[in-house]
Design a protein around this motif. Structure first.
Motif, mmCIF file in Angstrom:
data_model
loop_
_atom_site.group_PDB
_atom_site.id
_atom_site.type_symbol
_atom_site.label_atom_id
_atom_site.label_comp_id
_atom_site.label_asym_id
_atom_site.label_seq_id
_atom_site.Cartn_x
_atom_site.Cartn_y
_atom_site.Cartn_z
ATOM 1 N N SER A 1 -1.534 -38.859 24.071
ATOM 2 C CA SER A 1 -0.559 -39.961 24.097
ATOM 3 C C SER A 1 0.854 -39.427 23.880
ATOM 4 O O SER A 1 1.805 -39.858 24.526
ATOM 5 N N LYS B 1 2.015 -37.642 27.069
ATOM 6 C CA LYS B 1 2.417 -38.592 28.114
ATOM 7 C C LYS B 1 3.794 -39.147 27.806
ATOM 8 O O LYS B 1 4.643 -39.256 28.695
ATOM 9 N N ARG B 2 3.992 -39.535 26.552
ATOM 10 C CA ARG B 2 5.276 -40.120 26.165
ATOM 11 C C ARG B 2 6.416 -39.091 26.331
ATOM 12 O O ARG B 2 7.502 -39.415 26.793
ATOM 13 N N ILE C 1 7.493 -38.726 29.931
ATOM 14 C CA ILE C 1 8.296 -39.856 30.442
ATOM 15 C C ILE C 1 9.761 -39.688 30.060
ATOM 16 O O ILE C 1 10.657 -39.891 30.867
ATOM 17 N N ASP C 2 10.014 -39.318 28.821
ATOM 18 C CA ASP C 2 11.401 -39.244 28.357
ATOM 19 C C ASP C 2 11.558 -38.061 27.403
ATOM 20 O O ASP C 2 11.211 -38.169 26.214
ATOM 21 N N LYS D 1 14.592 -38.078 24.530
ATOM 22 C CA LYS D 1 14.464 -38.803 23.261
ATOM 23 C C LYS D 1 13.342 -38.175 22.437
ATOM 24 O O LYS D 1 12.177 -38.219 22.839
ATOM 25 N N LEU E 1 10.517 -37.736 19.533
ATOM 26 C CA LEU E 1 9.638 -38.754 18.966
ATOM 27 C C LEU E 1 8.924 -38.212 17.739
ATOM 28 O O LEU E 1 8.822 -36.992 17.555
ATOM 29 N N LEU E 2 8.454 -39.134 16.927
ATOM 30 C CA LEU E 2 7.834 -38.739 15.662
ATOM 31 C C LEU E 2 6.352 -38.490 15.867
ATOM 32 O O LEU E 2 5.653 -39.316 16.448
ATOM 33 N N ARG E 3 5.910 -37.335 15.370
ATOM 34 C CA ARG E 3 4.456 -37.106 15.331
ATOM 35 C C ARG E 3 3.905 -37.834 14.107
ATOM 36 O O ARG E 3 2.918 -38.530 14.159
ATOM 37 N N ASP E 4 4.578 -37.634 12.984
ATOM 38 C CA ASP E 4 4.314 -38.412 11.787
ATOM 39 C C ASP E 4 5.659 -38.583 11.087
ATOM 40 O O ASP E 4 6.692 -38.192 11.622
ATOM 41 N N ASN E 5 5.631 -39.152 9.915
ATOM 42 C CA ASN E 5 6.916 -39.470 9.276
ATOM 43 C C ASN E 5 7.751 -38.237 8.972
ATOM 44 O O ASN E 5 8.969 -38.312 8.859
ATOM 45 N N GLY F 1 -1.373 -40.246 9.124
ATOM 46 C CA GLY F 1 0.066 -40.477 9.298
ATOM 47 C C GLY F 1 0.573 -40.143 10.678
ATOM 48 O O GLY F 1 1.762 -40.273 10.958
ATOM 49 N N GLU F 2 -0.301 -39.717 11.558
ATOM 50 C CA GLU F 2 0.155 -39.338 12.901
ATOM 51 C C GLU F 2 0.340 -40.582 13.771
ATOM 52 O O GLU F 2 -0.451 -41.523 13.704
ATOM 53 N N PHE F 3 1.376 -40.520 14.593
ATOM 54 C CA PHE F 3 1.661 -41.654 15.467
ATOM 55 C C PHE F 3 0.864 -41.526 16.761
ATOM 56 O O PHE F 3 0.678 -40.443 17.298
ATOM 57 N N TYR G 1 1.062 -43.045 20.661
ATOM 58 C CA TYR G 1 2.024 -43.723 21.527
ATOM 59 C C TYR G 1 1.305 -44.346 22.718
ATOM 60 O O TYR G 1 0.441 -43.699 23.331
ATOM 61 N N SER H 1 3.836 -45.357 28.491
ATOM 62 C CA SER H 1 5.164 -45.935 28.716
ATOM 63 C C SER H 1 5.176 -46.722 30.018
ATOM 64 O O SER H 1 4.712 -46.226 31.047
#
Lengths: 807, 116
Positions: free
Chosen positions: A545, A548-549, A552-553, A556, A558-562, B27-29, B31, B34
């Protein structure tokens, strides 16, 4: 994809072409030197076969259905191995020593006697099978029971040591050849003596090898005898010396040792007898194996370079260089497979220059793109010149048969060896040497920051070696001429490029994987399908995921985790992802937030404290103020109390009341003045005048007529105003006490001093002003002056203006 | 579904819609795919059109959010014990009851993660 389609089409082509052997014409193939007469005779007796020229090995020709004229040493092992089915022996050939009596009278009796002679011994043929026949015969002659290769090689080596042994030489006084050849030469006018070695020799059967049964017409034996060829059954034509008979013929058991002795004879003759080709390939098998090995090594090296190269365009050019070398070697390999030297092999020879000349041009191109941007924005216009020269040069070489400007030879002769260089060749060489030198100079200029001095020296040595080799090859220096130029140049080229890569003249990352593994930023390389190719140690894999993100961009992050932020950039064939550790930033942010909360709390507390303190201070100030006021008013209030207490004793009530009221008024106004002093304000002369008028009015209740004129306008210092007011009050009070009827006063500003004059109706000398007033006047540097005015005494208060107090 | 929608974090830009959910264990995001805005890159000077685009953007965003929630359902599970939303890597298939990694450790339950 295209490559796959082409490969499939080629495979299908090969498959179908292999399935289409359908030919009616059969050929009689002769590729062995010395059997021409036999084949010529046979042609008339073998119906349905035409004389053909071989383009392949005899066994391949047999497999094609052709009949091949050969010796029994070629045929019998093939029959035994199932390569061919039929063998028809017809004639007999015996290896003999032919002594040219026109050149020498040497007494030759056998193989060993060759050593005693001073004459040159030669083998007239240039085919390998003929060398094999001679070597086999000598070995048999030297030791008929257990023939060995070493014996033959030692004998020939000894001859060669005295410079008395020649290959492919038909002019030597002593020749090792076949008996029917000698008969033919003698018939042609030569004077050769046939010597059958006394130690012994071998007779070989000559016949036809075929995969299909052959029908030889009647009368062939007679025809052979007529052609002066001895028959396989031992019959000899009359041209042979009287009593001449065949030597030992090989039996089925003999072929084994014969093949052992003669195996690799070409290589052994070159290396062990002539001491040549010691460091290069010496026979066809070695040529092929070595070429395949070099091709494998080049492709392997290409693979390693591909992985080490940072820039795809440079990597592509190096790949092209590798394919040029592989193509060159493959073409050479193909040429080796050609049995005869014909137009095709000559075209192959010309074809070498397609690859050979492309190498320096590609190197120049490589040096040009090395330090330029990869986006193709750079100009490579000048590269058209070397490319054009390359194309013209290749065309000139390929059309050499028409003009012979590059190579000069006799097309019908032994052109593969007997050729010289034309003017075209020298022009081509000069151009390409210049291109090569230019490429080397550019390479060194662009890599001048590299610290590998030793490697640079090695590069120069390699270049020097290459030039020396090529010059040696052109001038046929044996060491260079007898080596494989293709293999040599390719090996030198690979070593050259590898050294270039190690010196950093062409940018590569040899420690690419280590760099990635140890990158502190959690670097990962993903291919275009999102699979991890390389990653730093401890970097968690990139999820689908996230990949893929990112695709796309990429701008920008992005956060994997905090605590982890991912950044990506598109690279050739995938993306590079690196992570930024936000843990420290987050911790600092959290700490700042906590500190902010603490500060806000502390601020609130401080504010509250300030309020409390303010209130306390106010209360304290009030307390102090009132204490001060109390102290200030104490004497006056006491005086007032005394006045009130003593009212009963006072006879005149009006007077007392007036005094009391006067005191109360004085206390009130003093309080006003006290507060004004505390505020630091000044008092207007007009307001003081009002205060004084008030006192006048109150004094008038007791019948005292007071007239005070205030000539001071504007502001008066509060201290001076207070002193003046107190002075006026006490003066009026004394006037009342003295029951004076009139009091006149005048307040004015005179010569920098405030003058407050009174002219009382009684004697002021009895008056006693309060200590507080006197102290105040003294503090203000003033004084009270009495003036005798003949009929009255004036009293005057003098206060200097200015200064701190007044100000 | 509502739980997932509540947990979705908006990572959309003017050009595409993207949503993320954070696994409450690791804690992993995660996504979502899109989805590009249909009018991305189209600039207009007309106020009316701009407003129309804004409405369209919100509408498409809502749809994208629903799609993201549906997609997230394939990757996230709610732990029946701690009620937290956890990713497939942190959600274990145990013998008796599936649960998150932390609950399994606490309860000393053995299990295999949905995605190893």
């Amino acid at each position: 994809m295209k490559a796959r389609i082409i490969s499939i089409v080629l495979l299908l082509g090969l498959l179908f072409s292999g399935c289409t052997i359908s030919r009616e014409t059969r050929y009689l193939i002769v590729n062995v030197e010395g059997l021409e007469e036999y084949s010529k005779t046979l042609q008339d007796y073998l119906a349905g076969y035409e004389m053909g020229i071989t383009t392949d090995t005899i066994y391949a020709e047999v497999a094609k259905g052709n009949a091949v004229a050969c010796f029994d040493v070629q045929a019998i092992p093939a029959i035994n191995q199932g390569v061919a089915n039929y063998w028809y022996p017809h004639a007999l050939s015996t290896v003999v020593i032919a002594v040219d009596r026109t050149q020498t009278d040497a007494v030759i009796t056998g193989w060993k006697s060759l050593l005693d002679s001073k004459e040159i011994v030669g083998i007239s043929s240039n085919s390998i099978i003929r060398d094999m026949l001679v070597m086999g015969s000598i070995s048999y002659g030297l030791d008929p029971i257990s023939p060995s290769k070493d014996d033959v090689l030692n004998l020939l080596k000894e001859l060669e040591n005295n410079d008395r042994f020649m290959l492919e030489d038909s002019k030597s006084p002593i020749l090792l050849c076949l008996d029917h050849e000698v008969v033919a030469w003698n018939k042609a006018g030569s004077n050769y003596e046939i010597i059958v070695p006394k130690e012994g020799t071998l007779s070989f059967q000559v016949g036809l090898l075929s995969d299909i049964p052959l029908t030889i017409d009647e009368g062939f034996d007679d025809a052979l005898l007529a052609a002066e060829l001895p028959l396989a059954n031992g019959s000899y034509p009359k041209q042979y010396p009287e009593g001449y008979q065949s030597a030992h013929k090989l039996s089925d058991e003999d072929y084994k040792w014969f093949l052992n002795v003669t195996d690799d004879c070409s290589r052994d003759l070159r290396r062990k007898v002539f001491k040549s080709r010691l460091y290069t390939t010496a026979d066809l098998r070695e040529h092929i194996l070595f070429a395949i090995g070099i091709i494998a090594a080049i492709l392997l090296w290409k693979g390693t370079v591909y992985h080490r190269m940072i820039r795809p365009n440079v990597s592509k050019v190096v790949s092209i260089l590798c394919w040029l070398m592989v193509g060159w070697i493959m073409l050479r390999l193909f040429k080796y497979q050609l049995v005869t030297e014909n137009e095709l092999s000559r075209l192959c020879w010309y074809g070498y220059y397609i690859f050979q000349l492309a190498l320096p041009v590609t190197l120049l191109y490589l040096t040009e793109i090395m330090d330029q941007a990869e986006d193709g924005s750079h100009s490579l216009n000048f590269m058209y010149i070397p490319f054009t020269i390359y194309i013209l040069s290749v065309l000139l070489v390929l059309t050499n048969d028409w003009h012979q400007l590059v190579f000069i030879f006799d097309p019908n002769g032994n052109w593969a060896k007997d050729y010289s260089y034309g003017i075209g060749y020298w022009f081509i060489m000069i151009f390409f040497v210049l291109i090569f030198i230019l490429a080397i100079i550019k390479l060194f200029c662009k890599g001048r920051r590299s610290n590998y001095v030793k490697a640079k020296v090695l590069l120069l040595l390699l270049c020097g070696l290459l030039f020396l080799y090529i010059i040696g090859y052109i001038y046929r220096v044996p060491l260079a001429w007898e080596s494989d130029i293709t293999i040599f140049i390719c090996v030198i080229a690979v070593i050259f490029f590898e050294t270039v890569l190690h010196t950093g003249l062409i940018p590569v990352n040899i420690q690419y994987q280590r760099l990635f593994a140890n990158a502190p930023i959690g670097l990962s390389l993903l291919d275009d399908k999102g699979n991890m190719v390389l990653s730093s140690k401890g970097t968690p894999p990139i999820s689908r995921s996230i990949w893929k993100r990112l695709c796309i961009d990429m701008d920008k992050p992005l956060l994997r985790d905090n605590d982890t932020q991912l950044h990506a950039i598109s690279i050739h064939g995938g993306i590079a992802v690196w992570q930024e550790n936000l843990a420290v930033l987050n911790r600092i942010r959290k700490e700042i937030k906590e500190v902010q909360i603490r500060l806000e709390t502390a601020n609130a507390l401080l504010k509250e404290e300030e309020e409390v303190k303010k209130r306390l201070l106010q209360a304290e100030t009030n307390r102090k103020l009132f204490e001060h006021l109390e102290r200030d008013m104490e004497s006056r209030i006491n005086a007032l109390v005394e006045l009130v207490d003593g009212q009963s004793q006072i006879k005149q009530a009006n007077e007392s009341i007036a005094l009391i009221i006067l005191c109360l008024c004085h206390i009130k106004r003093r309080c006003n003045l006290f507060f004004l002093a505390c505020q630091g304000n000044k008092l207007l002369g007009e307001e003081l005048s009002v205060y004084l008028d008030e006192l006048i009015e109150l004094a008038s209740y007791d019948g005292l007529k007071v007239l005070i004129r205030c000539g001071q306008s504007g502001f008066i210092g509060i201290n001076n105003a207070t002193i003046c007011y107190d002075f006026a009050f006490e003066t009026i009070t004394w006037a009342l006490k003295d029951t004076a009827s009139v009091l006149m006063g005048y307040l004015e500003n005179d010569d920098g001093c405030l003058m407050f004059r009174f002219l009382p109706g009684s004697d002021p000398n009895k008056w006693y002003f309060s200590d507080e007033l006197i102290a105040g006047i003294s503090k203000a540097n003033g004084n009270i002056v009495y003036k005798d005015l003949d009929d009255a005494i004036g009293i005057c208060l003098v206060l200097p203006l200015g200064g701190e107090i007044d100000g | 579904m509502n739980l997932l929608i509540d947990h979705l974090e908006d990572c959309s830009t003017p050009n595409y819609f993207s949503f993320a959910i954070r696994c409450e264990v690791c804690g992993e995001f995660w996504y979502s795919n899109s989805i590009p805005f249909s009018k991305a890159g189209q600039v207009t000077d007309y106020v009316d059109k701009k407003e129309l685009y804004d409405v369209l953007y919100q509408k498409e965003k809502q749809r994208a959010q629903l799609a993201a929630a549906k997609e997230a359902r394939e990757h996230f599970s709610q732990c029946p014990i701690c009620r937290r939303l956890v990713c497939d890597s942190c959600f274990l298939i145990c013998d008796e009851m599936d649960m998150c990694k932390e609950c399994a450790t606490r309860m000393k339950e053995a299990g295999e993660p949905v995605i190893p």
